[in-house]
Design an enzyme around this catalytic site. Structure first.
Site, PDB file in Angstrom:
ATOM      1  N   GLU A  46      -1.852  23.212 -10.525  1.00  5.72           N
ATOM      2  CA  GLU A  46      -1.086  24.196  -9.961  1.00  5.72           C
ATOM      3  C   GLU A  46      -2.053  24.376  -8.632  1.00  5.72           C
ATOM      4  OE1 GLU A  46       1.260  27.005 -11.856  1.00  5.72           O
ATOM      5  OE2 GLU A  46       0.953  25.873 -13.599  1.00  5.72           O
ATOM      6  N   ASP A 119      -0.315  24.836 -15.712  1.00  5.15           N
ATOM      7  CA  ASP A 119      -0.434  26.224 -16.742  1.00  5.15           C
ATOM      8  C   ASP A 119       0.376  26.003 -18.166  1.00  5.15           C
ATOM      9  OD1 ASP A 119      -2.432  27.289 -14.759  1.00  5.15           O
ATOM     10  OD2 ASP A 119      -0.731  28.616 -13.964  1.00  5.15           O
ATOM     11  N   ASP A 121       2.330  27.594 -19.760  1.00  2.00           N
ATOM     12  CA  ASP A 121       3.435  28.377 -20.152  1.00  2.00           C
ATOM     13  C   ASP A 121       4.862  27.836 -19.579  1.00  2.00           C
ATOM     14  OD1 ASP A 121       3.124  28.566 -17.273  1.00  2.00           O
ATOM     15  OD2 ASP A 121       2.637  30.549 -17.397  1.00  2.00           O
ATOM     16  N   GLU A 123       6.764  28.265 -16.881  1.00  2.00           N
ATOM     17  CA  GLU A 123       6.581  27.986 -15.513  1.00  2.00           C
ATOM     18  C   GLU A 123       5.828  26.516 -15.380  1.00  2.00           C
ATOM     19  OE1 GLU A 123       8.410  29.273 -13.045  1.00  2.00           O
ATOM     20  OE2 GLU A 123       9.256  30.594 -14.709  1.00  2.00           O
ATOM     21  N   TYR A 334      -6.789  31.703 -20.512  1.00  2.57           N
ATOM     22  CA  TYR A 334      -5.557  31.791 -20.000  1.00  2.57           C
ATOM     23  C   TYR A 334      -4.847  33.362 -19.864  1.00  2.57           C
ATOM     24  CZ  TYR A 334      -1.015  30.518 -17.854  1.00  2.57           C
ATOM     25  OH  TYR A 334       0.212  30.338 -16.835  1.00  2.57           O
ATOM     26  N   ARG A 336      -1.791  34.679 -19.029  1.00  4.06           N
ATOM     27  CA  ARG A 336      -0.447  35.188 -19.494  1.00  4.06           C
ATOM     28  C   ARG A 336      -0.334  34.777 -21.034  1.00  4.06           C
ATOM     29  NH1 ARG A 336      -0.079  32.668 -14.407  1.00  4.06           N
ATOM     30  NH2 ARG A 336       0.556  34.164 -12.577  1.00  4.06           N
ATOM     31  N   HIS A 382      -1.062  30.483 -27.155  1.00  5.90           N
ATOM     32  CA  HIS A 382      -2.047  31.133 -26.351  1.00  5.90           C
ATOM     33  C   HIS A 382      -2.980  31.853 -27.525  1.00  5.90           C
ATOM     34  CE1 HIS A 382      -0.029  29.177 -23.235  1.00  5.90           C
ATOM     35  NE2 HIS A 382       0.650  30.086 -22.792  1.00  5.90           N
TER      36      HIS A 382
END
Length: 788
Positions: A46, A119, A121, A123, A334, A336, A382
């Site tokens: 990203e 990433d 997640d 998104e 990570y 989040r 995660h």
């Protein structure tokens, strides 16, 4: 999920087709090991910063490209959702991202494999899916997940590719469409009734409602008087305090001074002899390693960071920071996550660290295990937020980190190491004194073993309840011992209203209520502040008049949608979509049915009356014809008009609320008070909130670090003749300047966040990096009227 919104069937089957292509690719051994295939493998991430860090660890057989965020999204100037055809979305390439997408396509054509490493997640999964859809050749596309940016983690992930998680993509798509429906359908109501340019958000409005209702509770609160009695005592050369605990076995209820004085008279002159002593040993366990929400809360309380500031620094630590000869290194996992889970090898490493640096008492026999308080499904895969290498102590990397990066890394490192230490041990003592029908009690505690406190103490906000570890020691007394009475004091108190939310307590409330997800809290809070719905005073949220009006209009018309229970239920349903327990279209249909009915039932005139004091306006005569005035809705919002239109065409704008000073994260360099944005003769500037006591002002940083010194920020300045230019805030120590407006956009070439905004007739608008001077297309962020 289709490229265009023609049919719901396309949207429903697109992910399945993509998955089928990937499963077909798994049968070919040559595709399973990208590093062994002929030609280079393309890795797509990203951000350029992440690309640089990953590129350092990969062999020469890989090329790394960055999407610089989302490449595809719903269109800006239309709804982009076919409600009649199963909520099929229409996706378009984001303006300014065409060049980025073209570069990825070119690189993919000559690559042996395409590894989508966005990433881990929702998104990130959606970005990966969009890239895969645009590339088309599913036979060589795989998904890899980097939960930390280290050599071992990257190597393992590269050799263990997985499929794109279609259910996670559908959950993201459902959330995106929900937010778009609310933004495009509800926000125009605010334009017509309050003023143009306002917005309502599915989650944002509920968060605002919490703040507004807390303010209303404070206004409605009626304080009640009550009294307490304290005896100041002394024994064994130590003074301590005993408080009135019981009256005839029940809690004391002293409503006024007369009742309090009666107690004082009754016990005055009486001996305070110990009637009972109770001793206990209590243990304070360390807290779990951080998840997103607890990191935001603790950083707010301990460091004074906003949620946005915390996540910005955490993102930098995760993606990689230049550490001397090591180059770019990802310092944390990570950021989040909803899960306090820690990988076994990380637990082994931290236990080895504790054993090597502390004595045996600080290392528990077995690892401390932590579980979520409730079934937090979304990010459970995660780990918790932890250092990628526990041996990399904060002080050893301090010289390589910015101030925010260092403070946050130290906080994360200390919390993680402390989480695997033994509890702190306290001896607590309660000493009772029975005087007639009155029971006084003195309580105290002594820490007999610091345990994890050797490294970490939890932070408390003002007003938080006192716990046993906060108590002062009391003398060692036994039953029958007498304490000397130095005074008996009645104290007047008044009950207090609930406190206003701080950033930490608002995040805690959002999490407890199930509103949004930790990864969205930062954007929710930033949106409320940026749109002038709330202000910050003494680090507490206050709703503005505008914020209260928006809440009143939205909640009155959509009481069943903009409420805590419904919003929490929607989050649970989105989690179920991710787990495959619920269809994404079903979630949208369940929402849109009641929402659409509420929209259809709205009377515009009633909405205006809800938002404004129309009765007062209607009492005034028209200044031109003497007729009656009213409030109407127009293209640019509500306005005052004569009811005799068209005979009388008198109109007048509604009085606008004064725009409140915008709060910032900046601190006054002279007195340390918070700074706000004010507007003066030459535009906006930063001003100290303690004005006129402190008159310090300075230009507003533009969100771009100086490319020359790397320490100052770029801010607008003026020449002696009044011409604007942009220079480093460390001037005269740093003389960097430019005539072109700097924007915080990431250079795809070197990864520096900062570029000049330029344009030519032939080329249109473009960017030039402030660091390496390479030119690239403008990166325009997608902006809905809704957002979160």
């Amino acid at each position: 999920m289709p490229k265009t919104a023609k049919k719901a069937k396309q949207s429903k089957t697109a992910v399945k087709k993509e998955t089928a292509r990937k499963k077909s690719a798994k049968k070919s051994p040559a595709k399973k090991s990208p590093a062994k295939a002929r030609g280079k493998a393309l890795v797509v991430v990203e951000s350029p910063a992440k690309a640089r860090t990953i590129g350092k660890y990969l062999a020469s057989g890989y090329t790394v490209k960055a999407t610089v965020g989302h490449l595809r999204d719903l269109p800006q100037r239309e709804l982009g959702v076919d409600v009649e055809n199963g909520f099929a979305p229409k996706y378009v390439t984001i303006r300014g991202k065409g060049k980025q997408l073209a570069e990825i396509k070119r690189a993919a054509k000559t690559s042996s494999a395409v590894l989508l490493a966005t990433d881990p997640d929702r998104e990130g999964e959606a970005i990966a899916w969009h890239v895969a859809e645009q590339l088309g050749d599913g036979s060589k596309i795989r998904r890899v997940l980097f939960h930390e940016i280290t050599k071992d983690a990257i190597t393992q992930a590269i050799h263990r590719p997985v499929e794109i998680d279609g259910q996670k993509v559908e959950a993201q798509q459902a959330r995106r469409i929900l937010d778009r429906l609310v933004g495009y359908k509800a926000s125009p109501l605010l334009w017509r009734s309050v003023k143009r340019g306002l917005s309502a958000g599915r989650v944002q409005t509920v968060a605002l409602r919490l703040i507004v209702e807390r303010e209303q509770a404070i206004r409605d609160f009626k304080p009640q008087e009550y009294w307490s009695i304290e005896a100041e005592l002394e024994a064994k050369r130590k003074r301590f305090t005993a408080k009135l605990l019981k009256v005839e076995g029940t809690n004391p209820s002293l409503h006024n001074k007369k009742e309090a004085d009666a107690v004082v008279r009754a016990v005055k002159g009486q001996p305070f002899v110990v009637s009972a002593v109770a001793k206990k040993q209590r243990r304070k366990r360390p807290g779990a390693p951080f998840i997103t929400s607890t990191l935001q809360q603790e950083a707010a309380k301990r460091l004074g960071f906003s949620a946005k500031r915390t996540m910005r620094a955490a993102q930098q630590l995760y993606e990689g920071v230049e550490i001397g000869k090591e180059g770019a290194v990802g310092l944390i996992t990570y950021m989040r996550t909803d899960s306090p889970r820690v990988a076994p090898q990380a637990i082994d490493a931290v236990r080895e660290f504790i054993a090597a640096h502390y004595d045996d008492r600080y290392l528990p026999e077995k690892p401390n295990l932590y579980r979520t308080k409730k079934a937090a499904r979304a990010q459970e895969a995660h780990e918790a937020i932890r250092p990628t290498d526990v041996d990399r102590r904060p002080d050893s990397v301090r010289k390589h980190l910015g101030p925010d990066q260092y403070k946050l890394y130290r906080l994360i490192w200390q919390r993680f190491v402390a989480s695997q230490m033994t509890p702190a041990v306290y001896d607590t003592t309660a000493i009772d004194f029975e005087i007639k029908k009155y029971l006084f009690r003195a309580t105290g505690s002594v820490m007999v073993f610091d345990g994890f406190h050797v490294l970490y103490f939890d932070t408390k906000e003002a007003g938080e309840e006192e716990t046993f570890e906060d108590l002062a020691p009391v003398p060692a007394l036994a039953k029958g011992d007498e304490a000397a009475v130095k005074g008996i004091t009645p104290n007047q108190h008044f009950t207090e209203p609930p406190p206003r939310f701080s950033e930490a307590s608002l995040v805690k409330e959002l999490e407890a209520d199930g509103i949004g997800r930790p990864s969205t809290y930062s954007s929710i809070i930033s949106t409320l502040r940026d749109r002038g719905y709330v202000s910050m005073e003494s680090r507490r949220f206050h709703p503005t008049d505008l914020g209260e009006t928006v809440t009143k209009v939205m909640v009155s018309r959509f009481p069943d949608i903009f409420n805590v229970e419904f919003t929490s239920q929607m989050e649970t349903e989105l989690d179920k979509v991710e787990e495959g327990e619920l269809g994404w279209q079903q979630v949208l249909q369940d929402f849109y049915g009641p929402f659409s009915k509420a929209l259809d039932s709205i009377d515009p005139a009633a909405l205006i009356r809800e938002a404004h004091d129309v009765e007062e306006i209607e009492k005034e005569p028209c200044p031109e014809c003497g007729g009656k005035l009213t409030v109407k809705s127009g293209r640019f919002g509500p306005f005052i008009a004569c009811t005799k239109y068209p005979e009388c065409r008198y109109t007048k704008p509604l009085k606008r609320d004064k725009v409140p000073d915008k709060p910032t994260d900046e601190v006054c360099r002279e007195c340390g008070a918070p700074m706000v944005i004010k507007t003066g003769r030459y535009g906006e500037f930063l001003a100290c909130t303690k004005y006129p006591e402190c008159k310090h002002t300075r230009p507003i940083p533009l969100g771009v670090t100086c490319p020359k010194c790397g320490e100052g920020d770029i801010a607008q300045r003026r020449t002696r003749r009044g011409r604007s230019f942009y220079g480093c805030t460390r001037y005269p120590d740093c003389d960097f300047s430019t005539w072109h407006f700097p924007v915080p956009e990431t250079c795809p070439e070197c990864g520096f966040v900062g570029a000049e905004k330029r344009s030519t007739k032939a080329r249109g608008e473009y960017r030039r990096c402030l660091k390496c001077e390479s030119e690239f297309e403008a990166q325009e962020a997608v902006s809905d009227v809704a957002g979160q």
